[in-house]
Design an enzyme around this catalytic site. Structure first.
Site, PDB file in Angstrom:
ATOM      1  N   TRP A 139      23.470 -20.612   7.435  1.00  0.00           N
ATOM      2  CA  TRP A 139      23.734 -20.211   8.818  1.00  0.00           C
ATOM      3  C   TRP A 139      23.042 -21.129   9.817  1.00  0.00           C
ATOM      4  CZ3 TRP A 139      27.836 -17.743   8.230  1.00  0.00           C
ATOM      5  CH2 TRP A 139      28.019 -16.877   7.134  1.00  0.00           C
ATOM      6  N   ASP A 176      18.179 -16.673  15.598  1.00  0.00           N
ATOM      7  CA  ASP A 176      19.263 -15.887  15.025  1.00  0.00           C
ATOM      8  C   ASP A 176      18.609 -14.838  14.132  1.00  0.00           C
ATOM      9  OD1 ASP A 176      21.333 -14.774  13.599  1.00  0.00           O
ATOM     10  OD2 ASP A 176      22.097 -16.666  12.789  1.00  0.00           O
ATOM     11  N   LYS A 233      24.210  -5.600   9.970  1.00  0.00           N
ATOM     12  CA  LYS A 233      23.204  -5.501   8.908  1.00  0.00           C
ATOM     13  C   LYS A 233      22.331  -4.259   9.129  1.00  0.00           C
ATOM     14  CE  LYS A 233      24.355  -9.885   7.982  1.00  0.00           C
ATOM     15  NZ  LYS A 233      25.071 -10.375   6.801  1.00  0.00           N
TER      16      LYS A 233
END
Length: 360
Positions: free
Chosen positions: A102, A172, A196
């Site tokens: 990511w 992030d 999440k």
């Protein structure tokens, strides 16, 4: 109905009380005669949901008034572009720490916008660890420093964050936000997809220092400018109303559980159960991440060969464990143990792992 033992990396398990509350109000929210997803985003019923979700997020995460709370769409993947579009000014370079897939994607999107620099990386070690703070080398023209706090694919997580840097710190936090206590003022921009720990997919949270809003280029497309959402209370266009409603319910659940101190302790307990199982297996299970970089959200491990891994995953599925396959890019196994995964489910998984090892 028997609930699955859900260890998916995301979209992930939601707290059972949240699902029951949503089910109770599914067809008739607050006596309106409508479901939440039927409410106008300009209605007083939805406005109450929207404001409560913002207030709860500020309360649970201890967000000071000097920060804006924004509800966005497009997931973290759109933030990979919005961050440099808003913050990467001419003559400056976005600095990135590479710790997994990511962070690589974030870097690739920033390259399309302007100059970038890799400030530190663990790629050569197959992302088995988080770089040390003193290994981060900012470029002289750094506009900001970007990190990914938790790496779902490789199972690594920052334990301590860079602080006192001369440039804004952008994080992030999609896969570990609300999993532990934070000092929000150590960060200038936190963004996170909700799927999440915060709720379902569809809504993205941005917590941004108000000072950064002045950096945005006014010529940006309207929907890609943070100021648009700050000025219109995240209601410039139709927001993902159902996702925000479920976010509100998750935040209420977090408060009822005792807040982040309780949630953090529980997450530490769950991670310890699985890592002890791996460490005590005498090499039958091998953790991917180095010990000092282990994630408390995503426990990644391998078995001795591919065939044994297939047998493990098949038998785990037959026993009711869902989502234990590792990411396609690295293989192996992964147990994602976000906030909503009960300790009891983790204990059952550890017992299954021990039984499987004994049989093989």
């Amino acid at each position: 109905m028997k609930r699955a033992l859900n260890f998916y990396a995301g979209p992930a398990a939601l707290p059972l009380p949240v699902l029951k509350e949503a089910e109770k109000n599914w067809l008739n929210y607050n006596g309106s005669g409508m479901a939440v997803m039927e409410l106008s985003h300009r209605s007083k019923e939805y406005d109450a949901i929207h404001q409560k979700a913002q207030d709860l997020l500020r309360s649970v995460l201890s967000i000071p008034d000097s920060y804006e709370v924004l509800f966005l769409q497009g997931g973290a993947s759109l933030q990979f572009s919005m961050v440099p579009m808003n913050l990467l000014t001419s003559g400056k370079a976005g600095n990135y720490v590479l710790t997994g897939v990511w962070s690589e994607k974030a870097l690739q999107e920033a390259e399309k916008v302007g100059q970038v620099c890799v400030a530190a990386s663990s790629k050569e070690e197959n992302y088995r660890h988080i770089p040390k703070i003193n290994e981060i080398k900012l470029s002289e023209d750094a506009a900001y420093l970007h990190i990914t706090s938790n790496n779902t694919i490789y199972g690594t997580q920052w334990d301590h964050y860079p602080t006192n840097e001369a440039v804004p710190l952008i994080v992030d936090m999609s896969s570990d936000i609300m999993s532990k206590r934070l000092n929000i003022e150590n960060f200038d921009l936190i963004y996170a997809g909700a799927q999440k720990n915060l709720g379902p997919s569809g809504v993205t949270i941005a917590i941004i220092n108000k000072k950064l809003l002045s950096h945005s280029n006014p010529s940006l497309p309207t929907m890609l400018n943070y100021n648009t959402f700050a000025k219109h209370d995240s209601l410039y266009n139709t927001p993902p109303t159902l996702a925000i409603y479920l976010l509100k319910l998750v935040l209420e659940w977090a408060e009822q559980e005792g807040g982040l101190s309780v949630i953090e302790k529980r997450n530490e307990e769950k991670a310890k159960i699985l890592y002890n199982c791996i460490d005590e297996s005498e090499g039958f299970y091998k953790g991917h991440a180095e010990i000092d970089s282990r994630s408390k959200m995503n426990v990644t491990f391998t078995l001795k060969d591919e065939e044994t891994s297939k047998q493990f995953l098949q038998q785990a599925k037959e026993a009711g464990f869902i989502g234990l396959g590792g990411h396609r890019s690295v293989g192996g196994c992964r147990a994602s143990i976000y906030n909503a995964v009960p300790v009891e489910h983790v204990e059952q998984l550890a017992e299954f792992m021990k039984t499987f090892q004994y049989k093989y």
